[in-house]
Write a protein that holds these residues in place. Structure first.
Motif, PDB file in Angstrom:
ATOM      1  N   GLN A 174      -9.931   3.229   8.553  1.00  0.00           N
ATOM      2  CA  GLN A 174      -9.562   3.210   7.139  1.00  0.00           C
ATOM      3  C   GLN A 174      -8.750   4.446   6.761  1.00  0.00           C
ATOM      4  OE1 GLN A 174     -13.311   2.593   4.996  1.00  0.00           O
ATOM      5  NE2 GLN A 174     -12.535   0.599   4.374  1.00  0.00           N
ATOM      6  N   LYS A 175      -9.181   5.583   7.287  1.00  0.00           N
ATOM      7  CA  LYS A 175      -8.463   6.829   6.995  1.00  0.00           C
ATOM      8  C   LYS A 175      -7.033   6.761   7.516  1.00  0.00           C
ATOM      9  CE  LYS A 175      -8.562  11.809   7.876  1.00  0.00           C
ATOM     10  NZ  LYS A 175      -9.230  12.920   8.612  1.00  0.00           N
ATOM     11  N   ARG A 176      -6.875   6.218   8.742  1.00  0.00           N
ATOM     12  CA  ARG A 176      -5.534   6.108   9.323  1.00  0.00           C
ATOM     13  C   ARG A 176      -4.674   5.138   8.513  1.00  0.00           C
ATOM     14  NH1 ARG A 176      -1.539   8.197  10.443  1.00  0.00           N
ATOM     15  NH2 ARG A 176      -0.094   7.298  11.934  1.00  0.00           N
ATOM     16  N   TYR A 177      -5.273   4.049   8.066  1.00  0.00           N
ATOM     17  CA  TYR A 177      -4.542   3.067   7.262  1.00  0.00           C
ATOM     18  C   TYR A 177      -4.064   3.698   5.963  1.00  0.00           C
ATOM     19  CZ  TYR A 177      -3.426  -1.324   4.920  1.00  0.00           C
ATOM     20  OH  TYR A 177      -2.763  -2.343   4.269  1.00  0.00           O
ATOM     21  N   LYS A 178      -4.927   4.473   5.333  1.00  0.00           N
ATOM     22  CA  LYS A 178      -4.579   5.129   4.074  1.00  0.00           C
ATOM     23  C   LYS A 178      -3.437   6.121   4.277  1.00  0.00           C
ATOM     24  CE  LYS A 178      -6.647   7.699   0.220  1.00  0.00           C
ATOM     25  NZ  LYS A 178      -7.898   8.320  -0.308  1.00  0.00           N
ATOM     26  N   GLU A 179      -3.518   6.874   5.373  1.00  0.00           N
ATOM     27  CA  GLU A 179      -2.457   7.848   5.661  1.00  0.00           C
ATOM     28  C   GLU A 179      -1.125   7.140   5.903  1.00  0.00           C
ATOM     29  OE1 GLU A 179      -4.008   9.820   9.043  1.00  0.00           O
ATOM     30  OE2 GLU A 179      -5.246  11.233   7.890  1.00  0.00           O
ATOM     31  N   LEU A 180      -1.178   6.024   6.634  1.00  0.00           N
ATOM     32  CA  LEU A 180       0.052   5.334   7.005  1.00  0.00           C
ATOM     33  C   LEU A 180       0.656   4.564   5.837  1.00  0.00           C
ATOM     34  CD1 LEU A 180       1.761   5.050   9.534  1.00  0.00           C
ATOM     35  CD2 LEU A 180       0.524   2.956  10.097  1.00  0.00           C
ATOM     36  N   SER A 181      -0.177   4.206   4.860  1.00  0.00           N
ATOM     37  CA  SER A 181       0.344   3.445   3.726  1.00  0.00           C
ATOM     38  C   SER A 181       0.579   4.329   2.496  1.00  0.00           C
ATOM     39  CB  SER A 181      -0.637   2.318   3.370  1.00  0.00           C
ATOM     40  OG  SER A 181      -1.923   2.833   3.123  1.00  0.00           O
ATOM     41  N   ALA A 182       0.709   5.619   2.712  1.00  0.00           N
ATOM     42  CA  ALA A 182       1.032   6.526   1.604  1.00  0.00           C
ATOM     43  C   ALA A 182       2.430   6.187   1.081  1.00  0.00           C
ATOM     44  CB  ALA A 182       0.972   7.974   2.082  1.00  0.00           C
ATOM     45  N   ASN A 183       2.808   6.791  -0.035  1.00  0.00           N
ATOM     46  CA  ASN A 183       4.069   6.401  -0.674  1.00  0.00           C
ATOM     47  C   ASN A 183       5.277   6.733   0.206  1.00  0.00           C
ATOM     48  OD1 ASN A 183       5.279   9.045  -1.376  1.00  0.00           O
ATOM     49  ND2 ASN A 183       3.448   9.265  -2.638  1.00  0.00           N
ATOM     50  N   GLU A 184       6.337   6.028  -0.062  1.00  0.00           N
ATOM     51  CA  GLU A 184       7.536   6.077   0.768  1.00  0.00           C
ATOM     52  C   GLU A 184       8.123   7.479   0.849  1.00  0.00           C
ATOM     53  OE1 GLU A 184       9.581   4.026   3.479  1.00  0.00           O
ATOM     54  OE2 GLU A 184       8.128   3.089   2.113  1.00  0.00           O
ATOM     55  N   GLN A 185       8.104   8.208  -0.261  1.00  0.00           N
ATOM     56  CA  GLN A 185       8.681   9.561  -0.275  1.00  0.00           C
ATOM     57  C   GLN A 185       7.919  10.475   0.689  1.00  0.00           C
ATOM     58  OE1 GLN A 185       8.747  11.434  -4.117  1.00  0.00           O
ATOM     59  NE2 GLN A 185       9.812  13.249  -3.402  1.00  0.00           N
TER      60      GLN A 185
END
Length: 569
Positions: A174-185
């Motif tokens: 979950q942590k990795r998913y959250k990091e990878l789906s952070a905003n585009e900028q």
């Protein structure tokens, strides 16, 4: 268990040192003598909230220190000590708490300075304090699931370990998913940074182990003269007339001349001949190596320049060239994930779902095991309550769960599964089940706490259990039942008990009297251990409240004899 307690300049206590032992230790004394102050000191030692009000008037600081001896079931405490770099030797833990008149609180464990939170971690696993108004664990619903799991540890341990492994994996995904789906900028900025780092490392053209080889070569060039002189001197000592190899040759020939007459000489002649050839070979190797040596100041400058570049990279990316190259591989992998983010997010979603399902199955098994444990616990609690004349009281364990967001009703997982457990009690027929903390009668609450504590004492691994006037508001047969229950708990854990009941005091293995005296025009508290005759006098005082009578003394003797018989059952 708590074996030594030292209190200095605390409230009305100037200095006392108390020794404790196994079993049940009872502390009695007149109201205001300082019994509760001693418990307050122990609470502070366990990480309780401090105050300058505790510092004895006219002194600069209050100090409390306790020595605990650990049993074989305190593995968790050793793990906590390892976590904070605290050394435990000879199974001894010393907690120290100092409160200054300026309001500072200084905490130590085995002499090492620690935070109050760390002291509390140790204290909560060494001391469990129960009073009518406060308890460290049983009254807190957040602890109930842990207590239930401890109660059924053998049945639940394997499943819980597997669940914990899967839950930690689930959180990591979950942590990795959250990091990878952070905003585009943020992703773009992160990708730019990684590209810069990749370019900087690749431009250096690093070779695995290069820094070690260069440092060795630099050492050779920097110390060229010493190396050359050492080799040349060694060679000169071996080669030439009247030198090492010539003398070895003479010795070898001498032994050869007598070898046909003595087997020992023959054996040693052969050994020396072999050694001679080895030394001769070594001598030529030294000469050949000297011939290869060449001092090159330009090469030394090249090495220094290269090592400077490598050291600059080390400060950013790793302690060695191999570490830097390993980091390069990590950022290349991350760059690939960021570049193909959507693909990796889809894969992570699938992994998260699969891991959740696996963890959920283990949590479901935990739920079943806990329900079985709850039924057994309820039966045991009812039996204990009946012993305390609360046979009409009802105990139950409630189970609840929360729904995970976005999962269509799937339970939300936490570190213990999906269960939220709470112990409920109804003290009288017709009354609804309530939380333990909402039981109204102090006498009922005391007995309920004792019943639960009796069952959990052996499971919690607590070193010392302290009861502070939990027998207030009871008398007669209930007082005797409470005394027996406290004595039963002392067979599993060390128990310290402040009491006003003669029935409880009679059960003591050790009876200590707390008294208040005037010393140098100031009030001071003293503690003394009572002899058998002194126990009779103190019990008589507790029975009559004022004048000691022979009738009261006879009653006290009878109580002590009955208690002795009960303890031998």
């Amino acid at each position: 268990m708590l074996t030594e307690l030292s209190i200095q300049d605390f409230a009305i206590i100037d200095q006392i040192d108390i020794t404790f032992d196994d079993g049940l230790t009872v502390l009695t004394g007149e109201t205001g003598a300082g019994k509760s102050i001693i418990i307050d000191a122990i609470q502070l030692l366990a990480g309780g909230r401090g105050s300058v009000e505790y510092v004895r008037h006219g002194t600069s600081k209050a100090r409390i220190e306790g020595l605990f001896i650990l049993g074989s079931d305190n593995r968790e405490l050793y793990n906590i000590a390892d976590k904070y770099g605290i050394d435990i030797q000879d199974s001894m833990v010393v907690l120290n708490r100092t409160i200054t008149s300026g309001g500072k609180s200084i905490c130590r464990v085995n002499g090492k300075l620690v935070t109050l939170a760390i002291l509390r971690e140790f204290g909560q696993r060494l001391i469990d304090i129960h009073s009518q108004h406060e308890t460290q664990s049983l009254m807190d619903p957040n602890n109930h699931i842990r207590l239930l799991d401890l109660y059924s540890k053998k049945q639940i341990e394997k499943t819980k370990m597997e669940y914990t492994r899967l839950y930690e994996k689930y959180l990591s995904l979950q942590k990795r998913y959250k990091e990878l789906s952070a905003n585009e900028q943020e992703m773009t900025q992160r990708l730019d940074l990684l590209k810069f780092q990749q370019n900087e490392i690749e431009q250096a053209n690093l070779v695995p182990g290069e820094d070690v080889q260069l440092e060795e070569e630099r050492s050779q060039l920097t110390n060229f003269e010493r190396i050359y002189t050492a080799l040349q001197d060694a060679y000169n000592a071996l080669y030439g007339e009247q030198k090492g190899t010539e003398w070895l040759n003479i010795a070898s020939q001498s032994l050869q001349s007598g070898s046909e007459y003595d087997s020992f000489i023959a054996e040693k002649a052969e050994e020396l001949s072999n050694h001679y050839f080895l030394v001769e070979e070594l001598m030529y190797e030294l000469r050949n190596y000297v011939d290869t040596l060449q001092y090159d100041p330009e090469r030394l400058n090249e090495i220094e320049s290269r090592l400077y570049e490598i050291d600059r990279l080390k400060k950013k990316y790793g302690a060695s060239v191999n570490d830097i190259l390993e980091y390069l591989g990590e950022i290349e992998e991350e760059m690939e994930q960021l570049t193909n983010k959507d693909t990796h997010l889809a894969k992570l979603e699938e992994q998260i779902y699969e891991t959740y399902q696996d963890a959920y199955l283990e949590a479901k098994e935990l739920h079943v095991l806990r329900q079985e444990a709850a039924r057994a616990l309820t039966n045991d609690i009812h039996a204990e309550l009946a012993d305390l004349y609360l046979e009409k009281a009802s105990f139950s364990t409630s189970f609840d769960s929360k729904t995970a967001s976005g999962r269509q009703g799937d339970p939300k997982l936490h570190q213990d599964g999906f269960d939220y457990v709470q112990f409920l009690i109804s003290a009288n027929p017709g009354e609804p089940m309530k939380q333990l903390s909402k039981v109204a009668s102090g006498g009922e609450l005391s007995r309920i706490m004792l019943a639960i504590k009796k069952l959990f004492a052996k499971h919690q691994g607590i070193t010392s259990v302290i009861f502070d006037e939990v027998d207030t508001g009871v008398s007669g047969r209930v007082a005797q039942a409470i005394a027996e229950k406290i004595q039963q708990i002392s067979r599993q854990s060390q128990v310290l008990c402040i009491t006003h009941l003669p029935q409880v005091a009679a059960m003591a293995d050790i009876h200590k009297l707390i008294q208040k005296h005037e010393k140098n025009d100031r009030t001071a508290t003293v503690v003394e251990e009572l002899s058998e005759n002194e126990k009779i006098d103190e019990l008589s005082r507790m029975i009559t409240g004022t004048k000691l009578t022979e009738t009261a003394k006879d009653h006290a003797r009878e109580m002590l004899e009955m208690a002795s018989n009960y303890k031998q059952m």
